[in-house]
Design a protein around this motif. Structure first.
Motif, short mmCIF file in Angstrom:
data_model
loop_
_atom_site.label_atom_id
_atom_site.label_comp_id
_atom_site.label_asym_id
_atom_site.label_seq_id
_atom_site.Cartn_x
_atom_site.Cartn_y
_atom_site.Cartn_z
N VAL A 120 11.08 60.75 43.92
CA VAL A 120 11.97 61.40 42.97
C VAL A 120 11.18 62.03 41.84
CG1 VAL A 120 13.79 60.97 41.26
CG2 VAL A 120 13.91 59.90 43.51
N ALA B 27 20.00 60.17 42.72
CA ALA B 27 18.84 59.92 43.57
C ALA B 27 18.26 58.53 43.30
CB ALA B 27 17.77 60.99 43.35
N THR C 152 16.71 61.73 49.08
CA THR C 152 16.54 62.04 47.66
C THR C 152 15.93 63.42 47.48
OG1 THR C 152 14.39 60.89 47.61
CG2 THR C 152 16.34 59.62 46.98
#
Length: 226
Positions: free
Chosen positions: A15, A91, A125
């Protein structure tokens, strides 16, 4: 025997790789008033890039951040919630939920030497954080429902990831009604159908839902929440 879960989206990555644009709180008539007190927490979270201090940190999200996800799950409204900040939150929540479910029910067959996080979590994600996404997908309410109460819907990690795929793969927003947007939805449906066929061929039916809340596990129906 659990079958393999096809990876989705672009090349996986953490992320933290996603750019976090400067965001500002927007107002709105529907859901905006309730979201307003939560906007500050969302923006503060976005400033950190949406990541925990360490990769191994599984500390739960703050209650006000959890409240944002529950609010969208209940109302379907993202008014007052900047998309650049909201998707970082979704996410991160996805990472935490999947990590916990995997510890409890590791029923996804992984390629030799492959980690669950890289094989199944990071593609989801990364797809959610793609720059081409200009706003929340029209499935954002369904996505938040899955993230807010994962155990109330699925006991199988594989089936849960499949449901997330159907919600995350959609890139069209509610405002997108052009022919090109319709083509995108059709392409998404075809991709989801391919995943369903792969799961069916694998014979992976060992996980069962606790209660019927959606048609996704059966391979039919749309991925929209609302």
């Amino acid at each position: 025997t659990a079958g393999p879960l096809p990876p989705v989206g672009a090349a996986p990555g953490p992320v933290a790789d996603a750019p976090c644009a400067d965001v500002a709180v927007s107002g709105g008539a529907s859901g905006g008033a309730e979201a307003a007190p939560l906007s500050h927490a969302l923006l503060e979270f976005a400033k950190t890039g949406g990541v925990a201090p360490t990769a191994a940190d599984t500390q739960p999200l703050a209650e006000d951040l959890e409240g944002i996800i529950r609010l969208v799950a209940r109302t379907g409204s993202t008014e007052g919630m900047p998309w650049e900040a909201l998707r970082l939150l979704l996410a991160r929540k996805m990472e935490l939920v999947l990590a916990e479910l995997w510890r409890e029910s590791p029923d996804v067959k992984l390629p030799e030497g492959e980690a669950f996080e890289r094989f199944a979590v990071e593609p989801l994600t990364r797809s959610l954080l793609e720059a081409r996404r200009e706003g929340p997908p029209f499935t954002v309410q369904r996505l938040c429902e899955l993230l807010a109460e994962p155990r109330a819907i699925y006991s199988s990690t594989k089936k849960y990831v499949y449901a997330l795929q159907r919600a995350v793969l959609v890139t069209s927003t509610e405002e997108a009604t052009s022919p090109s947007a319709e083509a995108s939805v059709a392409a998404t449906a075809a991709a989801a159908a391919a995943v369903a066929a792969a799961i069916a061929r694998s014979g992976g039916t060992q996980g069962t839902r606790k209660r019927k809340l959606d048609p996704e596990a059966g391979g039919g129906g749309g991925g929209g929440g609302g």
